[in-house]
Design a protein around this motif. Structure first.
Motif, PDB file in Angstrom:
ATOM      1  N   HIS A   1      -4.243 -15.022  30.103  1.00  0.00           N
ATOM      2  CA  HIS A   1      -5.611 -14.552  30.166  1.00  0.00           C
ATOM      3  C   HIS A   1      -5.796 -13.515  31.270  1.00  0.00           C
ATOM      4  CE1 HIS A   1      -5.885 -17.422  33.449  1.00  0.00           C
ATOM      5  NE2 HIS A   1      -7.066 -16.948  33.759  1.00  0.00           N
ATOM      6  N   LYS A   2      -4.945 -13.479  32.257  1.00  0.00           N
ATOM      7  CA  LYS A   2      -5.075 -12.505  33.337  1.00  0.00           C
ATOM      8  C   LYS A   2      -4.564 -11.126  32.940  1.00  0.00           C
ATOM      9  CE  LYS A   2      -4.694 -16.038  36.828  1.00  0.00           C
ATOM     10  NZ  LYS A   2      -3.971 -16.544  37.985  1.00  0.00           N
ATOM     11  N   MET A   3      -3.893 -11.034  31.806  1.00  0.00           N
ATOM     12  CA  MET A   3      -3.343  -9.756  31.365  1.00  0.00           C
ATOM     13  C   MET A   3      -4.387  -8.842  30.740  1.00  0.00           C
ATOM     14  SD  MET A   3      -0.133  -9.428  32.008  1.00  0.00           S
ATOM     15  CE  MET A   3       0.272  -8.120  30.885  1.00  0.00           C
ATOM     16  N   HIS A   4      -5.513  -9.361  30.321  1.00  0.00           N
ATOM     17  CA  HIS A   4      -6.488  -8.566  29.589  1.00  0.00           C
ATOM     18  C   HIS A   4      -7.602  -8.058  30.493  1.00  0.00           C
ATOM     19  CE1 HIS A   4      -4.453 -10.901  26.412  1.00  0.00           C
ATOM     20  NE2 HIS A   4      -4.433  -9.711  25.868  1.00  0.00           N
ATOM     21  N   THR A   5      -7.211  -7.372  31.542  1.00  0.00           N
ATOM     22  CA  THR A   5      -8.167  -6.714  32.417  1.00  0.00           C
ATOM     23  C   THR A   5      -7.806  -5.231  32.463  1.00  0.00           C
ATOM     24  OG1 THR A   5      -6.843  -7.028  34.413  1.00  0.00           O
ATOM     25  CG2 THR A   5      -8.407  -8.782  33.852  1.00  0.00           C
ATOM     26  N   PHE A   6      -8.758  -4.423  32.867  1.00  0.00           N
ATOM     27  CA  PHE A   6      -8.535  -2.979  32.924  1.00  0.00           C
ATOM     28  C   PHE A   6      -7.363  -2.643  33.841  1.00  0.00           C
ATOM     29  CE2 PHE A   6      -9.316   1.056  35.097  1.00  0.00           C
ATOM     30  CZ  PHE A   6      -9.258   1.912  34.013  1.00  0.00           C
ATOM     31  N   GLU A   7      -7.347  -3.233  35.020  1.00  0.00           N
ATOM     32  CA  GLU A   7      -6.304  -2.905  35.984  1.00  0.00           C
ATOM     33  C   GLU A   7      -4.911  -3.267  35.481  1.00  0.00           C
ATOM     34  OE1 GLU A   7      -9.046  -4.653  36.829  1.00  0.00           O
ATOM     35  OE2 GLU A   7     -10.114  -3.262  38.142  1.00  0.00           O
ATOM     36  N   VAL A   8      -4.780  -4.433  34.871  1.00  0.00           N
ATOM     37  CA  VAL A   8      -3.459  -4.851  34.383  1.00  0.00           C
ATOM     38  C   VAL A   8      -3.016  -3.988  33.215  1.00  0.00           C
ATOM     39  CG1 VAL A   8      -2.104  -6.769  33.464  1.00  0.00           C
ATOM     40  CG2 VAL A   8      -3.791  -7.187  35.240  1.00  0.00           C
ATOM     41  N   MET A   9      -3.954  -3.564  32.378  1.00  0.00           N
ATOM     42  CA  MET A   9      -3.589  -2.674  31.276  1.00  0.00           C
ATOM     43  C   MET A   9      -3.121  -1.317  31.804  1.00  0.00           C
ATOM     44  SD  MET A   9      -3.690  -4.582  28.745  1.00  0.00           S
ATOM     45  CE  MET A   9      -3.360  -3.432  27.451  1.00  0.00           C
ATOM     46  N   VAL A  10      -3.724  -0.852  32.902  1.00  0.00           N
ATOM     47  CA  VAL A  10      -3.241   0.374  33.543  1.00  0.00           C
ATOM     48  C   VAL A  10      -1.807   0.154  34.033  1.00  0.00           C
ATOM     49  CG1 VAL A  10      -3.525   1.893  35.547  1.00  0.00           C
ATOM     50  CG2 VAL A  10      -5.519   1.228  34.201  1.00  0.00           C
ATOM     51  N   GLY A  11      -1.560  -0.986  34.645  1.00  0.00           N
ATOM     52  CA  GLY A  11      -0.210  -1.307  35.096  1.00  0.00           C
ATOM     53  C   GLY A  11       0.775  -1.383  33.949  1.00  0.00           C
ATOM     54  N   TYR A  12       0.345  -1.932  32.823  1.00  0.00           N
ATOM     55  CA  TYR A  12       1.209  -2.003  31.642  1.00  0.00           C
ATOM     56  C   TYR A  12       1.569  -0.608  31.157  1.00  0.00           C
ATOM     57  CZ  TYR A  12       2.718  -2.644  26.865  1.00  0.00           C
ATOM     58  OH  TYR A  12       3.435  -2.589  25.704  1.00  0.00           O
ATOM     59  N   CYS A  13       0.590   0.272  31.144  1.00  0.00           N
ATOM     60  CA  CYS A  13       0.846   1.638  30.691  1.00  0.00           C
ATOM     61  C   CYS A  13       1.799   2.381  31.624  1.00  0.00           C
ATOM     62  CB  CYS A  13      -0.466   2.400  30.569  1.00  0.00           C
ATOM     63  SG  CYS A  13      -1.532   1.791  29.254  1.00  0.00           S
ATOM     64  N   LEU A  14       1.856   1.957  32.867  1.00  0.00           N
ATOM     65  CA  LEU A  14       2.707   2.627  33.847  1.00  0.00           C
ATOM     66  C   LEU A  14       4.007   1.876  34.127  1.00  0.00           C
ATOM     67  CD1 LEU A  14      -0.085   3.653  36.355  1.00  0.00           C
ATOM     68  CD2 LEU A  14       1.120   5.131  34.746  1.00  0.00           C
ATOM     69  N   LYS A  15       4.323   0.881  33.320  1.00  0.00           N
ATOM     70  CA  LYS A  15       5.495   0.047  33.600  1.00  0.00           C
ATOM     71  C   LYS A  15       6.807   0.824  33.550  1.00  0.00           C
ATOM     72  CE  LYS A  15       5.935  -1.442  28.901  1.00  0.00           C
ATOM     73  NZ  LYS A  15       6.619  -2.248  28.018  1.00  0.00           N
ATOM     74  N   ASP A  16       6.847   1.924  32.818  1.00  0.00           N
ATOM     75  CA  ASP A  16       8.072   2.717  32.707  1.00  0.00           C
ATOM     76  C   ASP A  16       8.049   3.943  33.616  1.00  0.00           C
ATOM     77  OD1 ASP A  16       9.193   1.040  30.836  1.00  0.00           O
ATOM     78  OD2 ASP A  16       8.447   2.175  29.124  1.00  0.00           O
ATOM     79  N   GLN A  17       7.207   3.954  34.624  1.00  0.00           N
ATOM     80  CA  GLN A  17       7.027   5.167  35.426  1.00  0.00           C
ATOM     81  C   GLN A  17       8.283   5.606  36.169  1.00  0.00           C
ATOM     82  OE1 GLN A  17       3.966   4.731  38.345  1.00  0.00           O
ATOM     83  NE2 GLN A  17       4.755   2.804  39.114  1.00  0.00           N
ATOM     84  N   ASP A  18       9.240   4.732  36.351  1.00  0.00           N
ATOM     85  CA  ASP A  18      10.477   5.116  37.030  1.00  0.00           C
ATOM     86  C   ASP A  18      11.566   5.580  36.066  1.00  0.00           C
ATOM     87  OD1 ASP A  18       9.371   4.510  39.496  1.00  0.00           O
ATOM     88  OD2 ASP A  18       9.979   2.416  39.377  1.00  0.00           O
ATOM     89  N   GLU A  19      11.266   5.565  34.783  1.00  0.00           N
ATOM     90  CA  GLU A  19      12.233   5.993  33.775  1.00  0.00           C
ATOM     91  C   GLU A  19      12.188   7.516  33.630  1.00  0.00           C
ATOM     92  OE1 GLU A  19      14.349   3.942  32.243  1.00  0.00           O
ATOM     93  OE2 GLU A  19      13.511   2.274  33.355  1.00  0.00           O
ATOM     94  N   PRO A  20      13.320   8.133  33.284  1.00  0.00           N
ATOM     95  CA  PRO A  20      13.347   9.607  33.184  1.00  0.00           C
ATOM     96  C   PRO A  20      12.471  10.165  32.066  1.00  0.00           C
ATOM     97  CG  PRO A  20      15.474   8.661  32.582  1.00  0.00           C
ATOM     98  CD  PRO A  20      14.619   7.537  33.081  1.00  0.00           C
TER      99      PRO A  20
END
Length: 65
Positions: A1-20
């Protein structure tokens, strides 16, 4: 239930930010939102079922060992 917040969804979208292949493009999101999202996703985003294997009659004995 903690995954469905705006901030966590932003984090999900950025989870691959270290990938080329990743290109970060943000609109109407503050750096505080990004930082909070990445932090919260790292806390709550790891799936408890990650790295699990579906058991089948063909692999059940190999997996049991």
């Amino acid at each position: 239930h903690k995954m469905h917040t705006f901030e966590v969804m932003v984090g999900y979208c950025l989870k691959d930010q270290d990938e080329p292949h990743f290109q970060k493009v943000v609109h109407n999101i503050t750096s505080d939102d990004v930082n909070a999202g990445v932090e919260l996703y790292s806390l709550y985003g790891v799936d408890q079922l990650k790295n699990r294997v579906c058991l089948t009659p063909a692999n059940i004995f190999d997996r049991a060992l």
